[in-house]
Design a protein around this motif. Structure first.
Motif, PDB file in Angstrom:
ATOM      1  N   VAL A 162       0.836  -1.197   0.000  1.00 16.08           N
ATOM      2  CA  VAL A 162       0.000   0.000   0.000  1.00 16.08           C
ATOM      3  C   VAL A 162       0.874   1.251   0.000  1.00 16.08           C
ATOM      4  N   LEU A 163       1.959   1.208   0.775  1.00 14.68           N
ATOM      5  CA  LEU A 163       2.905   2.325   0.786  1.00 14.68           C
ATOM      6  C   LEU A 163       3.546   2.502  -0.582  1.00 14.68           C
ATOM      7  N   ASP A 164       3.823   1.396  -1.274  1.00 15.32           N
ATOM      8  CA  ASP A 164       4.353   1.477  -2.638  1.00 15.32           C
ATOM      9  C   ASP A 164       3.413   2.263  -3.541  1.00 15.32           C
ATOM     10  N   ALA A 165       2.115   1.957  -3.454  1.00 12.72           N
ATOM     11  CA  ALA A 165       1.133   2.618  -4.309  1.00 12.72           C
ATOM     12  C   ALA A 165       1.052   4.109  -4.008  1.00 12.72           C
ATOM     13  N   LEU A 166       1.110   4.484  -2.729  1.00  6.81           N
ATOM     14  CA  LEU A 166       1.056   5.901  -2.368  1.00  6.81           C
ATOM     15  C   LEU A 166       2.285   6.652  -2.878  1.00  6.81           C
ATOM     16  N   ILE A 167       3.439   6.029  -2.769  1.00  5.47           N
ATOM     17  CA  ILE A 167       4.668   6.672  -3.252  1.00  5.47           C
ATOM     18  C   ILE A 167       4.650   6.778  -4.774  1.00  5.47           C
TER      19      ILE A 167
END
Length: 253
Positions: free
Chosen positions: A168-173
């Motif tokens: 999920v953090l990957d997608a936000l970044i």
């Protein structure tokens, strides 16, 4: 064995290409026209747009991933809206943002107008990234969770982030990198002031638009545009490396 060797060669070629591109920028750095207001305004607008767009995009991704069930016509309409926005040129989104937020809503050239325009730009990117996470998660755990009384919202907002927090953090970044790299969507809505913003209704010049103005309109601004392009490129490369490190760190918890 051949695949491993091919992947290693592709990795080295990618690194060589990256170093070659960055090497063309290595000259004395100049930042005569760049102010703190540009940096702060860019961070506020881009991060704010990602955080605001994340929740509706995550909900729509839950629909496209099969976790939330809607009538078939509404699911089709949702998918079509994502595809239309994904295929729309960013300059068109900029014009829509100018007509809608700057003029119709009366927000003027401001950080709010730029943020709302970026939300339209980020919506399909985040929906696609989130749906790629949620669809396999639902196929693997959705049916197993039903006998335990786990509803779709609990599966979407509680179980999935707990298992996939790094992704999920990957997608936000990825969304943040997209917002930092796009100029056409915000150049018609953010304004061009370089002063330090005091409210969300203030005009601010985002760094990608600032680089464009330095290269095209400001006499003698090309060296500074080159310097900022180098730093922005390095920062974007860092954004692609950081999720891997964060995912490794989070997976150790």
């Amino acid at each position: 064995m051949f695949k491993i060797i091919a992947k290693r060669w592709l990795l080295w070629l990618y690194l060589l290409l990256t170093v070659s591109v960055l090497a063309t920028f290595f000259k004395p750095l100049e930042f005569e026209h760049t102010t703190a207001g540009i940096i702060v305004g860019t961070v506020i607008v881009t991060v704010g747009a990602v955080l605001i767009a994340a929740l509706p995009a995550y909900l729509i991704a839950g629909v496209m991933g099969g976790i939330i069930h809607l009538p078939s016509w509404l699911q089709s309409l949702t998918a079509v809206s994502v595809y239309i926005l994904a295929g729309m040129p960013s300059i068109i989104l900029g014009i829509i943002g100018f007509l809608l937020f700057v003029n119709a809503f009366g927000f003027g050239w401001s950080m709010l107008s730029a943020m709302l325009t970026l939300i339209m730009l980020l919506y399909p990117t985040l929906v696609t990234a989130f749906s790629q996470l949620l669809r396999p998660f639902n196929q693997r755990y959705g049916m197993a969770a039903k006998p335990f009384g786990v509803g779709p919202l609990e599966l979407l907002f509680r179980l999935s982030p707990a298992y996939q927090k790094g992704k999920v953090l990957d997608a936000l970044i990825l969304g943040w990198a997209t917002s930092l790299g796009d100029t056409a969507a915000v150049m018609l809505t953010c304004g061009a002031l370089t002063a330090f913003p005091e409210s969300i209704m203030d005009s601010v010049r985002l760094i990608n638009f600032h680089i464009f103005l330095l290269a095209m309109d400001i006499p003698g601004g090309m060296p500074e545009a080159r310097s900022l392009s180098l730093l922005l490129t390095i920062f974007l490369l860092f954004l692609f490396i950081a999720p891997r490190l964060a995912h490794r760190y989070l997976s150790e918890d």
